[in-house]
Scaffold this motif. Structure first.
Motif, PDB file in Angstrom:
ATOM      1  N   ARG A 129       0.876  -1.151  -0.162  1.00 52.47           N
ATOM      2  CA  ARG A 129      -0.571  -0.121  -0.211  1.00 52.47           C
ATOM      3  C   ARG A 129       0.825   0.767   0.210  1.00 52.47           C
ATOM      4  O   ARG A 129       2.193   1.154   0.422  1.00 52.47           O
ATOM      5  N   ASP A 130       0.418   2.221  -0.498  1.00 55.60           N
ATOM      6  CA  ASP A 130       0.788   3.769   0.121  1.00 55.60           C
ATOM      7  C   ASP A 130       1.366   4.270   1.181  1.00 55.60           C
ATOM      8  O   ASP A 130       0.471   4.022   1.852  1.00 55.60           O
ATOM      9  N   TRP A 131       1.979   5.192   1.263  1.00 61.23           N
ATOM     10  CA  TRP A 131       2.457   5.344   2.647  1.00 61.23           C
ATOM     11  C   TRP A 131       0.725   6.244   3.140  1.00 61.23           C
ATOM     12  O   TRP A 131       0.723   7.136   1.971  1.00 61.23           O
ATOM     13  N   LEU A 132       1.295   6.451   4.224  1.00 58.24           N
ATOM     14  CA  LEU A 132      -0.099   7.137   5.230  1.00 58.24           C
ATOM     15  C   LEU A 132       0.559   8.029   6.259  1.00 58.24           C
ATOM     16  O   LEU A 132       1.534   7.587   7.074  1.00 58.24           O
ATOM     17  N   GLY A 133       0.196   8.957   6.390  1.00 59.45           N
ATOM     18  CA  GLY A 133       1.456   9.902   7.098  1.00 59.45           C
ATOM     19  C   GLY A 133       0.793  10.336   8.170  1.00 59.45           C
ATOM     20  O   GLY A 133      -0.392  11.085   8.880  1.00 59.45           O
ATOM     21  N   LEU A 134       0.971   9.788   9.219  1.00 58.19           N
ATOM     22  CA  LEU A 134       0.961   9.319  10.601  1.00 58.19           C
ATOM     23  C   LEU A 134       0.649  11.273  10.783  1.00 58.19           C
ATOM     24  O   LEU A 134       0.036  11.740  12.474  1.00 58.19           O
ATOM     25  N   THR A 135       1.879  11.523  11.563  1.00 57.93           N
ATOM     26  CA  THR A 135       2.266  12.650  11.734  1.00 57.93           C
ATOM     27  C   THR A 135       1.079  13.752  10.847  1.00 57.93           C
ATOM     28  O   THR A 135       0.474  14.722  11.854  1.00 57.93           O
ATOM     29  N   ALA A 136       0.202  13.406   9.672  1.00 59.10           N
ATOM     30  CA  ALA A 136      -0.235  14.028   8.901  1.00 59.10           C
ATOM     31  C   ALA A 136      -1.732  14.523  10.051  1.00 59.10           C
ATOM     32  O   ALA A 136      -2.033  15.360  10.234  1.00 59.10           O
ATOM     33  N   GLN A 137      -2.381  13.334  10.848  1.00 61.99           N
ATOM     34  CA  GLN A 137      -3.226  12.764  11.089  1.00 61.99           C
ATOM     35  C   GLN A 137      -3.298  13.275  12.125  1.00 61.99           C
ATOM     36  O   GLN A 137      -4.738  14.392  12.445  1.00 61.99           O
ATOM     37  N   ASP A 138      -1.718  13.488  12.805  1.00 63.66           N
ATOM     38  CA  ASP A 138      -2.237  13.892  13.964  1.00 63.66           C
ATOM     39  C   ASP A 138      -1.963  15.133  13.857  1.00 63.66           C
ATOM     40  O   ASP A 138      -3.153  16.062  14.712  1.00 63.66           O
ATOM     41  N   ILE A 139      -1.330  16.182  13.035  1.00 62.45           N
ATOM     42  CA  ILE A 139      -1.559  17.947  12.829  1.00 62.45           C
ATOM     43  C   ILE A 139      -2.699  18.057  11.850  1.00 62.45           C
ATOM     44  O   ILE A 139      -3.575  19.190  13.490  1.00 62.45           O
TER      45      ILE A 139
END
Length: 223
Positions: A103-113
């Motif tokens: 799968r493609d990369w998922l931005g975990l930090t972006a979700q938190d921001i």
């Protein structure tokens, strides 16, 4: 006999408090002031340089400060973060017919921001859970080759970081069972202010971790 009508001066006469009421108010005020003083003292001992008092009451101070009032700087030696660090994750899944997909990369930090931005009372989990999990991993593994540098704590850091990431995905992705998970951290220097003559590259440098296998035990206890 004509009735007496109270004058405005009589209606605004100063109220006289009874002795028991004054005692209760005084005691409550003293408790509030005392509690506030103890709380401020605990915060001061937490950020002040290590001393005999802070060492003697370290356990009590930590119970007051963590996790809501944690600081990552010292009172007389501030060291603000000079890098922006983001954590991403991706998974490998297997379809019912046995095909494996990355799968493609998922931005975990972006979700938190995204969860924090515009929120007047952001969750402590959104602010610090992922960041602390990465800090724990980074402090127990070599940045060069990823080898564990602190024994059992390093293995614990791997499991903790993996479970934090898996909590974002669940057991499946688009209906396919997750086989493995991989994380990466992107690090970029904070750009200097416009008036500064300092030249700093703000290009993101990525550090990819190895693929970690996922089984049912990794999901135990995850909401």
């Amino acid at each position: 006999m004509t009735g007496h009508t109270a004058t405005p001066r009589e209606e605004t006469a100063v109220r006289t408090w009874s002795t028991p009421a004054l005692t209760v108010l005084g005691s409550a005020g003293a408790l509030l002031l005392g509690g506030t003083g103890l709380f401020l003292a605990a915060l001061f001992l937490h950020v002040a340089p290590s001393n005999a008092v802070s060492q003697r009451y370290r356990s009590e101070v930590d119970q007051v400060v963590y996790p809501e009032f944690e600081q990552n700087w010292k009172l007389f030696a501030p060291n603000p973060l000079q890098q922006n660090i983001t954590v991403d994750a991706r998974v490998q899944t297997i379809s019912p017919d046995g095909q494996v997909h990355t799968r493609d990369w998922l931005g975990l930090t972006a979700q938190d921001i995204a969860a924090i931005r515009g929120n007047p009372a952001p969750s402590h989990v959104d602010q610090n859970l992922l960041r602390r999990a990465w800090d724990f991993y980074d402090s127990t593994h070599s940045a060069q080759d990823g080898t564990v540098t602190s024994g059992m704590r390093g293995k614990l850091a791997e499991e903790y970081l993996k479970r934090v990431a898996l909590q974002r995905f669940g057991r499946t992705a688009d209906g396919e069972r997750i086989l493995q998970i991989q994380l990466r951290a992107g690090t970029a220097e904070v750009a200097p202010p416009r008036w500064s003559q300092e030249q700093v590259s703000t290009e993101v440098q990525y550090r990819e971790l190895p693929w970690w296998p996922v089984d049912d035990s990794d999901h135990e206890g995850l909401g």
